[in-house]
Design an enzyme around this catalytic site. Sequence first.
Site, mmCIF file in Angstrom:
data_model
loop_
_atom_site.group_PDB
_atom_site.id
_atom_site.type_symbol
_atom_site.label_atom_id
_atom_site.label_comp_id
_atom_site.label_asym_id
_atom_site.label_seq_id
_atom_site.Cartn_x
_atom_site.Cartn_y
_atom_site.Cartn_z
ATOM 1 N N ASN A 10 70.999 78.559 -19.743
ATOM 2 C CA ASN A 10 70.218 79.202 -18.676
ATOM 3 C C ASN A 10 71.110 79.264 -17.437
ATOM 4 O O ASN A 10 71.358 78.247 -16.804
ATOM 5 C CB ASN A 10 68.957 78.371 -18.406
ATOM 6 C CG ASN A 10 68.198 78.864 -17.179
ATOM 7 O OD1 ASN A 10 68.450 79.952 -16.665
ATOM 8 N ND2 ASN A 10 67.268 78.044 -16.703
ATOM 9 N N LYS A 12 70.522 80.563 -14.637
ATOM 10 C CA LYS A 12 69.785 80.558 -13.362
ATOM 11 C C LYS A 12 70.339 81.682 -12.473
ATOM 12 O O LYS A 12 70.696 82.735 -13.002
ATOM 13 C CB LYS A 12 69.880 79.172 -12.716
ATOM 14 C CG LYS A 12 69.484 78.062 -13.711
ATOM 15 C CD LYS A 12 69.274 76.724 -13.096
ATOM 16 C CE LYS A 12 68.822 75.746 -14.182
ATOM 17 N NZ LYS A 12 68.499 74.420 -13.669
ATOM 18 N N HIS A 99 59.881 78.082 -16.452
ATOM 19 C CA HIS A 99 60.899 77.113 -16.026
ATOM 20 C C HIS A 99 60.399 76.369 -14.788
ATOM 21 O O HIS A 99 59.693 76.933 -13.959
ATOM 22 C CB HIS A 99 62.222 77.827 -15.727
ATOM 23 C CG HIS A 99 63.345 76.865 -15.541
ATOM 24 N ND1 HIS A 99 63.568 76.220 -14.346
ATOM 25 C CD2 HIS A 99 64.272 76.391 -16.410
ATOM 26 C CE1 HIS A 99 64.595 75.399 -14.496
ATOM 27 N NE2 HIS A 99 65.044 75.487 -15.735
ATOM 28 N N GLU A 101 61.749 75.651 -12.115
ATOM 29 C CA GLU A 101 62.077 76.291 -10.827
ATOM 30 C C GLU A 101 61.094 77.425 -10.524
ATOM 31 O O GLU A 101 60.771 77.681 -9.365
ATOM 32 C CB GLU A 101 63.547 76.749 -10.851
ATOM 33 C CG GLU A 101 64.472 75.543 -10.748
ATOM 34 C CD GLU A 101 65.778 75.635 -11.507
ATOM 35 O OE1 GLU A 101 66.216 76.753 -11.846
ATOM 36 O OE2 GLU A 101 66.372 74.566 -11.781
ATOM 37 N N GLU A 171 61.829 69.941 -20.300
ATOM 38 C CA GLU A 171 62.799 69.716 -19.227
ATOM 39 C C GLU A 171 62.172 68.844 -18.139
ATOM 40 O O GLU A 171 61.440 69.350 -17.285
ATOM 41 C CB GLU A 171 63.221 71.058 -18.616
ATOM 42 C CG GLU A 171 63.876 71.984 -19.602
ATOM 43 C CD GLU A 171 64.805 72.983 -18.922
ATOM 44 O OE1 GLU A 171 65.899 73.184 -19.449
ATOM 45 O OE2 GLU A 171 64.440 73.532 -17.873
ATOM 46 N N GLY A 177 69.671 69.455 -13.036
ATOM 47 C CA GLY A 177 70.670 69.661 -11.992
ATOM 48 C C GLY A 177 70.969 68.411 -11.179
ATOM 49 O O GLY A 177 71.583 68.478 -10.121
ATOM 50 N N SER A 210 70.583 68.260 -17.421
ATOM 51 C CA SER A 210 71.918 67.654 -17.313
ATOM 52 C C SER A 210 72.594 67.401 -18.662
ATOM 53 O O SER A 210 73.298 66.409 -18.832
ATOM 54 C CB SER A 210 71.850 66.359 -16.492
ATOM 55 O OG SER A 210 71.389 66.632 -15.183
ATOM 56 N N GLY A 231 71.840 74.170 -18.194
ATOM 57 C CA GLY A 231 72.033 74.900 -16.938
ATOM 58 C C GLY A 231 73.500 74.894 -16.552
ATOM 59 O O GLY A 231 74.309 75.663 -17.080
HETATM 60 P P1 13P Z 1 71.060 71.488 -15.784
HETATM 61 O O1 13P Z 1 71.681 71.462 -17.172
HETATM 62 O O2 13P Z 1 71.952 72.098 -14.754
HETATM 63 O O3 13P Z 1 70.509 70.154 -15.423
HETATM 64 O O4 13P Z 1 69.795 72.489 -15.884
HETATM 65 C C1 13P Z 1 68.852 72.328 -16.887
HETATM 66 C C2 13P Z 1 67.921 73.473 -16.878
HETATM 67 O O5 13P Z 1 67.094 73.611 -16.007
HETATM 68 C C3 13P Z 1 68.060 74.468 -17.952
HETATM 69 O O6 13P Z 1 66.996 75.374 -17.948
#
Ligand code: 13P
Length: 249
Positions: A10, A12, A99, A101, A171, A177, A210, A231
């Site tokens: 992803n 983002k 998601h 976010e 997640e 992140g 992560s 991510g």
């Molecule tokens: P990270 O791998 O950067 O922690 O992000 C995970 C994520 O939100 C994937 O959709």
Amino acid sequence: MSKKIYLYGNWKMNNTYSETEKFFEEFEGAYAPFKGDANLEVGIFAPFTSLWPLSQGAKKNGIVFGAQNVYYEPKGAFTGEISIPMLKEYDVTHIILGHSERRHIFGESDELIAKKVKAVLDAGIIPVFCYGETLEERETGNTFTVMERQVRAAIDGLTPAEVKKVIYAYEPVWAIGTGKTATPDQAEEVCGWSRKLIGQPEAVILYGGSVKGSNAKELLSMKDIDGALVGGASLKPGSFLEIYGAYKG
Ligand code: 13P
């Protein structure tokens, strides 16, 4: 027989059109050792403006691809939104929905996400449905209550066949992140619990938060974790594919 691993990236709000072209210049070499591995499915989810170079690169390399959001109405007065028919013209195979976010920064509700899941399935596209608890919810002992609400809202109106088509991505918000990964046992506990809640033993359930080369083997070896939604580490082909390399050892 080893299980099939889903390695989904992803991006983002990262990777412009030209950066996506550059990504695929490097992708072919990084993917070469794993190409043709029937136990690996790679997918990439890009911003709308990068979907064209993504579609070209993905088709060339035989990976799945899609968008990170969509609106459920087919067209109309919805300024700033993108519809499913618009994405279908790019041949997207999957769309990420719900998601954290989208939920926390843009205020998407369980009800809105459920409408999107249904509309995407109706269009023959696979939703990658995300859910997970915040740190506060975990620390107050509400992890399972919150996740049951999120998951049930998305699947209650679906047929069993549709429930099976959805790809689920657990997640935990506190692990996204932050560099703070759920331990393999924490992730497995929720993914195993999710499989029971979903009621489909063969449902595909990913873990996200992560994930990187250094923690991939332990996480992906867990029985109820079918893959990773990545991510940060998915932005470069090397760090992305290293995750599967680490799992394979
Ligand atoms: P990270 O791998 O950067 O922690 O992000 C995970 C994520 O939100 C994937 O959709």
